[in-house]
Scaffold this active site. Structure first.
Site, PDB file in Angstrom:
ATOM      1  N   SER A 241       4.102 -22.887 -31.289  1.00 44.21           N
ATOM      2  CA  SER A 241       2.837 -23.468 -31.722  1.00 44.21           C
ATOM      3  C   SER A 241       2.808 -23.448 -33.241  1.00 44.21           C
ATOM      4  CB  SER A 241       1.663 -22.657 -31.172  1.00 44.21           C
ATOM      5  OG  SER A 241       1.574 -21.421 -31.862  1.00 44.21           O
ATOM      6  N   LYS A 242       1.774 -24.032 -33.803  1.00 44.45           N
ATOM      7  CA  LYS A 242       1.616 -24.129 -35.261  1.00 44.45           C
ATOM      8  C   LYS A 242       1.740 -22.759 -35.936  1.00 44.45           C
ATOM      9  CE  LYS A 242       1.251 -28.140 -36.970  1.00 44.45           C
ATOM     10  NZ  LYS A 242       2.367 -28.383 -37.870  1.00 44.45           N
ATOM     11  N   ARG A 243       1.308 -21.752 -35.196  1.00 43.24           N
ATOM     12  CA  ARG A 243       1.344 -20.380 -35.686  1.00 43.24           C
ATOM     13  C   ARG A 243       2.757 -19.968 -36.126  1.00 43.24           C
ATOM     14  NH1 ARG A 243       1.837 -16.376 -32.339  1.00 43.24           N
ATOM     15  NH2 ARG A 243       1.899 -17.732 -30.514  1.00 43.24           N
ATOM     16  N   GLY A 245       4.881 -21.755 -37.640  1.00 44.90           N
ATOM     17  CA  GLY A 245       5.369 -22.509 -38.795  1.00 44.90           C
ATOM     18  C   GLY A 245       5.554 -23.967 -38.424  1.00 44.90           C
TER      19      GLY A 245
END
Ligand code: GLU
Length: 466
Positions: A241-243, A245
């Protein structure tokens, strides 16, 4: 005669080009290219609220940047709606589908009752076996008359046989009451019409495969070979996920990884050929097979990507790197580089660089104008004593042949005559030529800059001394 391989990538144009989509595209592309087949592109744009032309453009650009050329014209799924409806009608005609007149309220009531009775809430339409003579003049959907007994088995090239109990699958809607096709129908009709022989995609679509297989069977169409690849996870083993990077291909392009390095890296993300880590495109095309795809989710590892990227930069032609740098500056808005200054320097900076911005950074000495402004550390290397020595060096350089051996001899001799190590002379030379302390070798820089520019830079430093 065996059927030629036809694969496809079928992205939904609703955002960026996800790294997972890029990997799926790469696997399909490699598989098609390996077998001399075709790699097709279908834009799954039926969700009109979420699909945008900009997102389609991003996908096309992403594929182009990655070098994954597709065959033929991209297919718009939305544009095929009439054909999807036609197939739903054909299924009605061959008895594998039926008109269902149940209203939303009736379906809800069915579920309520089932919940209360503790039985399955899968909707069982009373219209499945109804005599058409009893059909009302009312809105209807077309549903698949799915098999109720037995099992649907997906013989998956990656996951092995995956078995679904038919009594746990409902009669899915194929055509809505407004005449629009559902996603499940659209995918099957398109895959059939495009002649897709291998569906290689993320395993988040494995459940869909069971339903899609039922539609293929209902139409008497041959199922493609299914290959569901485990999704990419972050370094911590959790779903990407975006978390974690960067998740978009364009972000990796902006970080300055050459496309061929990203291809190598993505190929290794879930697929292996023995213990090969670094390989070329030609090798990947010769080796890629479904047997090499693992069943465990691959983990994203930026260090590994950087490492591979460094190896690719070392192996790339200078002109190829120049083109990649120009693409990178254009896409990121970084200052454009002068090609005729950068090109001669690439050979001496590529070995130590892992990304395109590192190439530019190490080639700073060639890209910068005179007088070179030293940074803080370099300024310290240019004290009065050092400048004096550089001044002494100048006449020797004026007459020296401009070859590495001679230059090394000249600088070495002067250092020796002063009782200094070569490093003591190299530091101010570096500072004078590049304005920095971390640079390629001073002799490499002198050779790239040439005699006139080298002497002019030394002269600039000497003048500073007043
Ligand atoms: N549109 C789907 C997605 O973007 C892919 C469907 C498929 O490959 O069958 O996940």
């Amino acid at each position: 005669m065996t059927t030629p391989v036809v694969t496809r990538i079928a992205p939904s144009p609703t955002g960026t080009m996800h790294i997972g989509t890029a990997r799926t595209a790469l696997f399909n592309w490699l598989f098609a290219r390996r077998h001399g087949g075709q790699f097709l592109l279908r834009i799954e744009d039926t969700d009109r609220a979420r699909s945008t032309p900009e997102a389609t453009e991003t996908i096309l650009k992403g594929l182009e940047w990655l070098g994954l050329d597709h065959d033929g014209t991209p297919v718009s799924q939305f544009a095929q709606a009439a054909r999807h409806a036609e197939v739903a009608q054909a299924m009605l005609a061959n008895g594998t589908a039926y008109k269902c007149f149940s209203t939303q309220a009736e379906i809800e009531a069915f579920r309520e009752e089932a919940r209360a009775a503790g039985t399955s809430t899968l909707f069982r339409s009373p219209w499945r076996d109804a005599d058409p003579a009893t059909h009302p003049d009312a809105p209807f959907v077309i549903r698949l008359k799915a098999p109720r007994a037995g099992e649907t088995v997906i013989a998956d090239a990656v996951q092995g046989d995956v078995t679904f109990r038919n009594d746990q699958l409902d009669d899915m809607v194929l055509l809505r009451s407004d005449g629009t096709p559902t996603y499940m129908l659209a995918v099957v009709v398109d895959d059939h019409d495009m002649g897709i022989t291998h569906v290689i995609r993320g395993d988040d679509h494995l459940n869909n495969a069971a339903r899609q297989a039922q539609i293929f069977d209902a139409m008497g169409w041959a199922q493609p070979v299914w290959a569901h690849i485990p999704l990419i996870h972050g370094a911590d083993g959790k779903k990407l996920s975006k978390r974690h990077g960067a998740t978009g291909v364009e972000e990796y392009a902006a970080m300055g990884f050459p496309a061929r390095a990203l291809r190598n890296y993505l190929a290794r993300l879930g697929w292996a050929h023995g213990d090969a880590e670094y390989f070329t495109d030609a090798e990947a095309r010769a080796w890629f097979d479904l047997e090499g795809i693992g069943r465990a989710p691959a983990r994203l590892d930026l260090k590994k990507l950087e490492n591979l990227s460094g190896q690719h930069l070392s192996a790339m032609e200078d002109a190829e790197i120049l083109a990649a740098v120009q693409d990178w500056t254009a896409r990121t808005g970084a200052p454009a580089v002068e090609a005729d200054r950068l090109l001669p320097a690439i050979g001496i900076v590529k070995e130590a660089s892992r990304t395109l911005p590192q190439i530019v950074e190490r080639a700073h000495f060639a890209l910068t104008d005179r007088p070179v402004t030293p940074d803080e550390k370099a300024a310290k290397a240019l004290d009065t004593v050092s400048r004096g020595i550089l001044k002494e060096l100048t006449p020797h350089l004026q007459t020296a042949s401009w070859t590495r051996d001679v230059l090394e001899g000249v600088v070495g001799d002067l250092a020796g005559s002063k009782g200094l190590g070569l490093g003591k002379l190299a530091a101010p030379l570096r500072a004078a030529l590049a304005g920095r302390t971390a640079t390629p070798s001073v002799f490499d820089m002198m050779l790239v800059l040439g005699r006139d520019e080298t002497l002019a830079r030394l002269d600039d430093v000497a003048r500073d001394d007043g």
